[in-house]
Write a protein that holds these residues in place. Structure first.
Motif, PDB file in Angstrom:
ATOM      1  N   VAL A  44     -58.581 -35.082 -60.210  1.00 54.89           N
ATOM      2  CA  VAL A  44     -59.892 -35.399 -60.797  1.00 54.89           C
ATOM      3  C   VAL A  44     -60.892 -35.724 -59.695  1.00 54.89           C
ATOM      4  N   ILE A  45     -60.474 -36.554 -58.753  1.00 56.76           N
ATOM      5  CA  ILE A  45     -61.360 -36.920 -57.638  1.00 56.76           C
ATOM      6  C   ILE A  45     -61.762 -35.675 -56.856  1.00 56.76           C
ATOM      7  N   ARG A  46     -60.795 -34.827 -56.552  1.00 58.88           N
ATOM      8  CA  ARG A  46     -61.077 -33.589 -55.813  1.00 58.88           C
ATOM      9  C   ARG A  46     -62.057 -32.725 -56.602  1.00 58.88           C
ATOM     10  N   GLY A  47     -61.954 -32.734 -57.918  1.00 60.32           N
ATOM     11  CA  GLY A  47     -62.836 -31.930 -58.753  1.00 60.32           C
ATOM     12  C   GLY A  47     -64.282 -32.404 -58.766  1.00 60.32           C
ATOM     13  N   ILE A  48     -64.490 -33.702 -58.537  1.00 62.96           N
ATOM     14  CA  ILE A  48     -65.867 -34.217 -58.581  1.00 62.96           C
ATOM     15  C   ILE A  48     -66.431 -34.557 -57.202  1.00 62.96           C
ATOM     16  N   GLU A  92     -42.268 -38.267 -47.705  1.00 62.27           N
ATOM     17  CA  GLU A  92     -42.425 -37.504 -48.945  1.00 62.27           C
ATOM     18  C   GLU A  92     -43.868 -37.553 -49.452  1.00 62.27           C
ATOM     19  N   ASP A  93     -44.463 -38.750 -49.494  1.00 61.05           N
ATOM     20  CA  ASP A  93     -45.857 -38.861 -49.934  1.00 61.05           C
ATOM     21  C   ASP A  93     -46.789 -38.125 -48.975  1.00 61.05           C
ATOM     22  N   SER A  94     -46.493 -38.192 -47.687  1.00 59.90           N
ATOM     23  CA  SER A  94     -47.324 -37.486 -46.700  1.00 59.90           C
ATOM     24  C   SER A  94     -47.351 -35.999 -46.993  1.00 59.90           C
ATOM     25  N   LYS A  95     -46.180 -35.421 -47.203  1.00 57.46           N
ATOM     26  CA  LYS A  95     -46.091 -33.981 -47.491  1.00 57.46           C
ATOM     27  C   LYS A  95     -46.804 -33.646 -48.801  1.00 57.46           C
ATOM     28  N   ARG A  96     -46.563 -34.439 -49.802  1.00 59.22           N
ATOM     29  CA  ARG A  96     -47.154 -34.170 -51.117  1.00 59.22           C
ATOM     30  C   ARG A  96     -48.675 -34.266 -51.077  1.00 59.22           C
ATOM     31  N   LEU A  97     -49.198 -35.254 -50.377  1.00 55.93           N
ATOM     32  CA  LEU A  97     -50.657 -35.412 -50.272  1.00 55.93           C
ATOM     33  C   LEU A  97     -51.287 -34.224 -49.548  1.00 55.93           C
ATOM     34  N   ILE A  98     -50.671 -33.804 -48.453  1.00 54.72           N
ATOM     35  CA  ILE A  98     -51.193 -32.637 -47.734  1.00 54.72           C
ATOM     36  C   ILE A  98     -51.117 -31.404 -48.621  1.00 54.72           C
ATOM     37  N   GLU A 147     -52.521 -36.864 -60.527  1.00 51.86           N
ATOM     38  CA  GLU A 147     -53.490 -36.337 -61.495  1.00 51.86           C
ATOM     39  C   GLU A 147     -54.877 -36.921 -61.208  1.00 51.86           C
ATOM     40  N   ASP A 148     -54.927 -38.206 -60.852  1.00 52.46           N
ATOM     41  CA  ASP A 148     -56.198 -38.827 -60.476  1.00 52.46           C
ATOM     42  C   ASP A 148     -56.773 -38.157 -59.238  1.00 52.46           C
TER      43      ASP A 148
END
Length: 160
Positions: free
Chosen positions: A10-14, A28-34, A6-7
């Motif tokens: 927010v970062i992507r939005g600003i 798993e985190d790699s895939k999710r982040l991409i 969620e953070d």
């Protein structure tokens, strides 16, 4: 430990620029982040200084590249000790490597000239390694050029 996806939204939005996430330690985190639209990820256990039992980025790299796709910008920040390590990371699919503390050693030893010497040493090691592999460009590197990662494996426990 409290940052969330969620953070990231927010970062992507600003932030209109590129976002790169460092310290990724699993597929798993790699895939999710991409999937969440980050521009790049850096596989890192922060030099093992705080997380010396964390996954080794070199071992994660081939699987992460396979799972997130070759077009994703995957970088490596742990385990780069010489130019051959840079070549190995590129052959396994990294788009870029960070050199960790190597430039700091050069800086401490000789200031700016020491950093320049560090870069010169790494460049010559990269060139020599590529020549020995019979490749003329980074684009020619493939996973088959990396056959041994044993020195990067955790040492077996020897309980008395």
């Amino acid at each position: 430990p409290t940052i969330s996806y969620e953070d990231l939204k927010v970062i992507r939005g600003i932030w209109p620029g590129k976002i790169v996430i460092k310290g990724v330690q699993n597929v798993e985190d790699s895939k999710r982040l991409i999937d969440h639209g980050v521009d790049g990820i850096i596989l890192s256990n922060h030099g093992g200084r705080q997380l010396d039992r964390a996954p080794i980025p070199f071992h994660l790299l081939p699987t992460v590249v396979r799972e997130v796709g070759k077009d994703a910008t995957i970088m490596v920040d742990t385990g780069i000790m010489n130019g051959a390590d840079i070549v190995a990371a590129m052959a396994l699919g990294a788009k870029f490597t960070l050199i960790g503390r190597a430039y700091l050693y050069g800086l401490m030893a000789g200031g700016r000239a020491g950093v320049d010497k560090t870069i010169e040493i790494l460049r010559s090691e990269i060139e020599r390694t590529m020549k020995l592999l019979g490749v003329a460009s980074i684009a020619e590197l493939e996973p088959r050029h990396v056959t041994q990662l044993t020195r990067l494996a955790p040492m077996p426990r020897t309980d008395a």
